[in-house]
Design a protein around this motif. Structure first.
Motif, PDB file in Angstrom:
ATOM      1  N   VAL A 149      37.311  37.671  33.191  1.00  0.00           N
ATOM      2  CA  VAL A 149      37.328  38.421  31.928  1.00  0.00           C
ATOM      3  C   VAL A 149      36.141  39.367  31.859  1.00  0.00           C
TER       4      VAL A 149
ATOM      5  N   GLU B 181      36.358  42.210  34.669  1.00  0.00           N
ATOM      6  CA  GLU B 181      37.370  43.237  34.419  1.00  0.00           C
ATOM      7  C   GLU B 181      37.052  44.089  33.194  1.00  0.00           C
ATOM      8  N   LYS B 182      36.267  43.544  32.270  1.00  0.00           N
ATOM      9  CA  LYS B 182      35.879  44.331  31.098  1.00  0.00           C
ATOM     10  C   LYS B 182      34.759  45.323  31.429  1.00  0.00           C
TER      11      LYS B 182
ATOM     12  N   ARG C 238      36.637  47.263  36.850  1.00  0.00           N
ATOM     13  CA  ARG C 238      38.097  47.210  36.859  1.00  0.00           C
ATOM     14  C   ARG C 238      38.603  47.197  38.294  1.00  0.00           C
TER      15      ARG C 238
ATOM     16  N   LEU D 192      45.263  44.793  31.025  1.00  0.00           N
ATOM     17  CA  LEU D 192      44.333  43.713  31.354  1.00  0.00           C
ATOM     18  C   LEU D 192      44.662  42.462  30.559  1.00  0.00           C
ATOM     19  N   ARG D 193      44.910  42.616  29.278  1.00  0.00           N
ATOM     20  CA  ARG D 193      45.202  41.468  28.430  1.00  0.00           C
ATOM     21  C   ARG D 193      46.470  40.750  28.890  1.00  0.00           C
TER      22      ARG D 193
END
Length: 371
Positions: free
Chosen positions: A179, A182-183, A186, A260-261
């Motif tokens: 998490v 990737e935030k 990417r 992403l989510r």
């Protein structure tokens, strides 16, 4: 090691990825055997916690490699070698999986984890040289895995009362690493490739149920006085596994990871689907032990050993892949069958799965007719 394009045509699982999956067949089979013995000896809660812990480690090891390989995969000699090192770590973890059920000799599964981590961190560090957002994410993955590994080493030295709470606390830290990475960065993921990988792993897990069916036939040969009962159980195992396969591959998976989510929901949500698919094979083995009087569990508990994982699998697929795109009220048969599996005997579950497949076929036929 440059990022792979998410629009790459004809992207499929590589021979190395398929070879990598083979070690998980062994790990799941060994861990499932420990779970089976715990159940038939009456240590239900103890066995369930051990199974969850064991499977969490196996699932997470598979997840780490799979998502890395969908983003970076140059398939050179070093990539292959580091992958083989990870495979060896999984085998060590499998050998030490009994520790999750006994609470003793925790060093062995942690050593397996360290072996996998050393190889995976090396992969991420190689990938970090590409620069950009992907390189930043790769550095964060490497740093996160390195830091969390020290918590796992410390886990060995926790008091017995803190072993289980500590495990789930450290797993929560593990889940935070992707998490955060990737935030702040990417990586690319290929929707068709990653969903194919998940589908292949699901097939491996459902294949364990077919092994249960084969064991039932073998017992039929040895216990000729119950030959029809064991053959019927083998057929039941096949029908249940086939019904689960039919439902899982009914929707189109690649549409579920457009952001992403959604990719995190898809990736993490599969933990329940994978674990329940693996547990069905254990339930089949428990049924065999019950019929041969090698289990202390009663009839209800024995039926639940299959009913609960079937229910979790059906609800997992329903919530993750079907309910948002449900255009037919007939598909509400999925959660209905899931709930019914909790109270039905194994033969009732078989009948319910057959009825569910009929609903899927009719629904698909009607959809094709409308189109």
């Amino acid at each position: 090691m440059n990022p792979r394009s998410p629009q790459e045509a004809h992207r499929t699982a590589s021979p190395l990825e398929l070879f990598f999956d083979l070690v998980f067949v062994i790990a799941i089979s060994v861990g499932g055997g420990h779970f089976h013995h715990a159940l038939i000896e009456g240590h239900v809660w103890h066995g369930l916690i051990g199974f969850i812990m064991m499977f969490q480690c196996i699932w997470w090891a598979w997840m780490n490699f799979t998502w890395f390989a969908t983003a970076f995969d140059n398939d050179d000699w070093l990539f292959r070698t580091l992958t083989f090192v990870q495979m060896f770590g999984v085998l060590v973890l499998a050998v030490g999986s009994e520790a999750f059920f006994t609470g003793e000799n925790l060093e062995l599964p942690v050593i397996g984890f360290i072996i996998m981590r050393v190889a995976l961190i090396a992969q991420w560090l190689r990938a970090s040289r590409c620069g950009g957002q992907a390189g930043r994410a790769a550095r964060l993955y490497a740093a996160g895995l390195f830091v969390v590994q020290f918590f796992w080493i410390g886990w060995i030295f926790l008091p017995q009362a803190l072993i289980v709470p500590g495990f789930f606390a450290f797993i929560a830290l593990e889940l935070c690493v992707p998490v955060l990475a990737e935030k702040l960065g990417r990586t690319n993921w290929h929707p068709h490739h990653i969903t194919e990988r998940y589908g292949l792993f699901t097939i491996i897990l459902l294949g364990e149920s077919l092994l249960g069916a084969a064991n039932a036939i073998a017992d039929a040969v040895q216990h000729r006085e119950h030959v029809l009962l064991f053959v019927a159980l083998a057929v039941a195992a096949l029908v249940i596994a086939a019904g689960m396969w039919w439902l899982y591959f009914w929707p189109e998976h690649h549409r579920e990871i457009s952001s992403l989510r959604s990719s995190l929901r898809y990736g993490y949500g599969h933990a329940f689907i994978f674990a329940s698919a693996a547990a069905v094979s254990v339930g089949i083995e428990v049924q065999i032990s019950h019929f041969t009087d090698h289990s202390v569990l009663g009839t209800i508990a024995t039926n639940l050993s299959i009913g609960i994982p079937v229910a979790v699998f059906l609800l997992g697929v329903w919530l993750l892949l079907i309910h948002k795109r449900c255009q037919s009220k007939a598909l509400y048969a999925v959660p209905i069958v899931a709930v019914a599996s909790l109270v039905l005997p194994v033969w009732g579950i078989v009948a319910a799965m057959v009825a569910l497949v009929v609903v899927l076929v009719i629904t698909e036929h009607r959809s094709d007719t409308v189109i």
